[in-house]
Design an enzyme around this catalytic site. Structure first.
Site, PDB file in Angstrom:
ATOM      1  N   HIS A 268       0.726  -1.009   0.062  1.00  0.00           N
ATOM      2  CA  HIS A 268       0.496   0.162   0.110  1.00  0.00           C
ATOM      3  C   HIS A 268       0.831   1.463  -0.111  1.00  0.00           C
ATOM      4  O   HIS A 268       0.455   2.091  -0.892  1.00  0.00           O
ATOM      5  CB  HIS A 268      -0.826  -0.347   1.298  1.00  0.00           C
ATOM      6  CG  HIS A 268      -2.445   1.368   1.868  1.00  0.00           C
ATOM      7  ND1 HIS A 268      -3.173   1.372   0.724  1.00  0.00           N
ATOM      8  CD2 HIS A 268      -1.386   2.476   2.092  1.00  0.00           C
ATOM      9  CE1 HIS A 268      -3.598   2.705   1.540  1.00  0.00           C
ATOM     10  NE2 HIS A 268      -2.007   3.171   2.191  1.00  0.00           N
ATOM     11  N   GLU A 269       1.829   1.208   0.916  1.00  0.00           N
ATOM     12  CA  GLU A 269       2.682   2.257   0.677  1.00  0.00           C
ATOM     13  C   GLU A 269       3.488   2.882  -0.151  1.00  0.00           C
ATOM     14  O   GLU A 269       3.600   3.891  -0.930  1.00  0.00           O
ATOM     15  CB  GLU A 269       3.321   2.383   2.359  1.00  0.00           C
ATOM     16  CG  GLU A 269       3.128   2.418   3.560  1.00  0.00           C
ATOM     17  CD  GLU A 269       1.808   3.537   3.802  1.00  0.00           C
ATOM     18  OE1 GLU A 269       1.766   4.410   3.387  1.00  0.00           O
ATOM     19  OE2 GLU A 269       1.105   3.302   4.343  1.00  0.00           O
TER      20      GLU A 269
ATOM     21  N   HIS B  92       1.462   4.095  -3.173  1.00  0.00           N
ATOM     22  CA  HIS B  92       1.375   5.858  -2.683  1.00  0.00           C
ATOM     23  C   HIS B  92       2.722   6.526  -3.856  1.00  0.00           C
ATOM     24  O   HIS B  92       2.775   7.817  -4.550  1.00  0.00           O
ATOM     25  CB  HIS B  92       1.573   6.163  -1.540  1.00  0.00           C
ATOM     26  CG  HIS B  92       0.283   6.282  -0.956  1.00  0.00           C
ATOM     27  ND1 HIS B  92      -1.196   6.783  -1.756  1.00  0.00           N
ATOM     28  CD2 HIS B  92      -0.397   5.967   0.470  1.00  0.00           C
ATOM     29  CE1 HIS B  92      -1.972   6.273  -0.487  1.00  0.00           C
ATOM     30  NE2 HIS B  92      -1.636   5.980   1.299  1.00  0.00           N
TER      31      HIS B  92
ATOM     32  N   GLU C 165      -6.018   6.669  -1.650  1.00  0.00           N
ATOM     33  CA  GLU C 165      -6.059   6.210  -0.482  1.00  0.00           C
ATOM     34  C   GLU C 165      -6.567   4.095  -1.176  1.00  0.00           C
ATOM     35  O   GLU C 165      -6.209   3.375  -0.918  1.00  0.00           O
ATOM     36  CB  GLU C 165      -6.607   6.252   0.343  1.00  0.00           C
ATOM     37  CG  GLU C 165      -6.239   6.689   1.337  1.00  0.00           C
ATOM     38  CD  GLU C 165      -5.124   6.437   2.127  1.00  0.00           C
ATOM     39  OE1 GLU C 165      -4.698   5.170   1.985  1.00  0.00           O
ATOM     40  OE2 GLU C 165      -4.292   7.495   2.504  1.00  0.00           O
TER      41      GLU C 165
HETATM   42 ZN   LIG Z   1      -2.590   5.819   2.129  1.00  0.00          ZN
END
Ligand SMILES: [Zn+2]
Length: 284
Positions: free
Chosen positions: A134-135, A138, A197
């Site tokens: 997830h990170e 981004h 997100e």
């Molecule tokens: Zn996030």
């Protein structure tokens, strides 16, 4: 707001627009990677100097191991799709920081920070891969560039965007610091928006799958996270409701499983990455 959105759409027509890898979404891109990387590295350097590194060798080694696999997945994907230039200048680094916050982040340029406070929720290697996927999602989606670009438009209305775009602009520096927020006492990044997100969730599933982790593990991870309640942490920054987020992830798992099955073989169990396959075996 409507006026701002109109101005943004006009500017998007005038200035550059880029598309997010894997999802293909078009995004506003007014800030060069070079500018973002330079701000990011500077702020990361300031942060990491004072951050307290964990003394837990086993947990630190796991963060490095998962981080390297996710980074490997990014490099393999960009190489296989001829997009290496998009991650040029990345210098991966993986840290476990002794901090009770349930948090983690990856700065543009590949600087990954995991707080010990999230480990009870990640539980194991695959859970950690959900978070790091997830990170890093981004980062490769350049959400920071996008957020800075949007900030520039908002602040540039009435003052002229051209001035903001000029090199060394102090306004750009200010926007950079508000974007990362790492210079503040909070020590965390300011929120990404809800769309970003959910996009990072989707990218994270694909990256963990390429790295050899079963993306289905994202569901129990987010269920554990939803039990810990509200928080100002990056991962819950814009509060996509837990149910919405998990429902979206469920819809996206089949896409990630296609990557997983094509690289690791149908029916592969968790972490085939440990079973001797290398990036040479990967094709997309
Ligand atoms: Zn996030």
């Amino acid at each position: 707001m409507r006026k701002i959105l109109f101005v943004i759409s006009v500017i998007m027509g005038l200035y550059s627009c880029s598309s997010v890898p894997i999802t293909g979404r078009q995004q506003l891109s007014l800030v060069s990677d070079q500018e973002v990387l330079s701000l990011s590295l500077q702020q990361y350097g300031d942060y990491i100097k004072t951050a307290k590194k964990s003394t837990d060798k086993t947990a630190t080694a796991l963060v490095v191991k998962v981080g390297q696999k996710i980074a490997g997945a990014v490099e393999a994907y960009f190489k296989a799709t001829g997009q290496e230039a998009l991650i040029a200048g990345y210098q991966w680094e993986f840290n476990l920081i002794d901090d009770s916050q349930v948090n983690a982040f990856c700065m543009p340029g590949g600087k990954i920070v995991v707080y010990t406070g999230i480990l009870p929720y990640t539980k194991d290697e695959t859970g950690l891969a959900v978070v790091l996927g997830h990170e890093v999602g981004h980062a490769i989606a350049k959400h920071a560039n996008e957020r800075m670009s949007q900030q520039m438009i908002v602040q540039g209305v009435g003052t002229g965007v051209g001035a903001l775009l000029s090199k060394g602009s102090s306004t750009l520096q200010t926007i950079g610091s508000t974007v990362y927020g790492l210079g503040t006492e909070l020590g965390v990044m300011l929120p990404f928006n809800r769309k970003q997100e959910l996009e990072a969730d989707r990218l994270g599933l694909v990256l963990m799958a390429i790295a050899g982790y079963d993306p289905n593990a994202a569901i129990p991870f987010w269920e554990r996270m939803s039990q810990q309640g509200g928080s100002n942490m990056e991962l819950l920054s814009t509060h996509p409701s837990d149910a919405t987020r998990i429902a979206e992830i469920r819809k996206e798992i089949p896409e990630a499983m296609e990557y997983y099955n094509s690289i690791w073989g149908k029916g592969a169990t968790t972490n085939p990455a440990q079973n001797g396959k290398t990036s040479n075996d990967w094709h997309f």
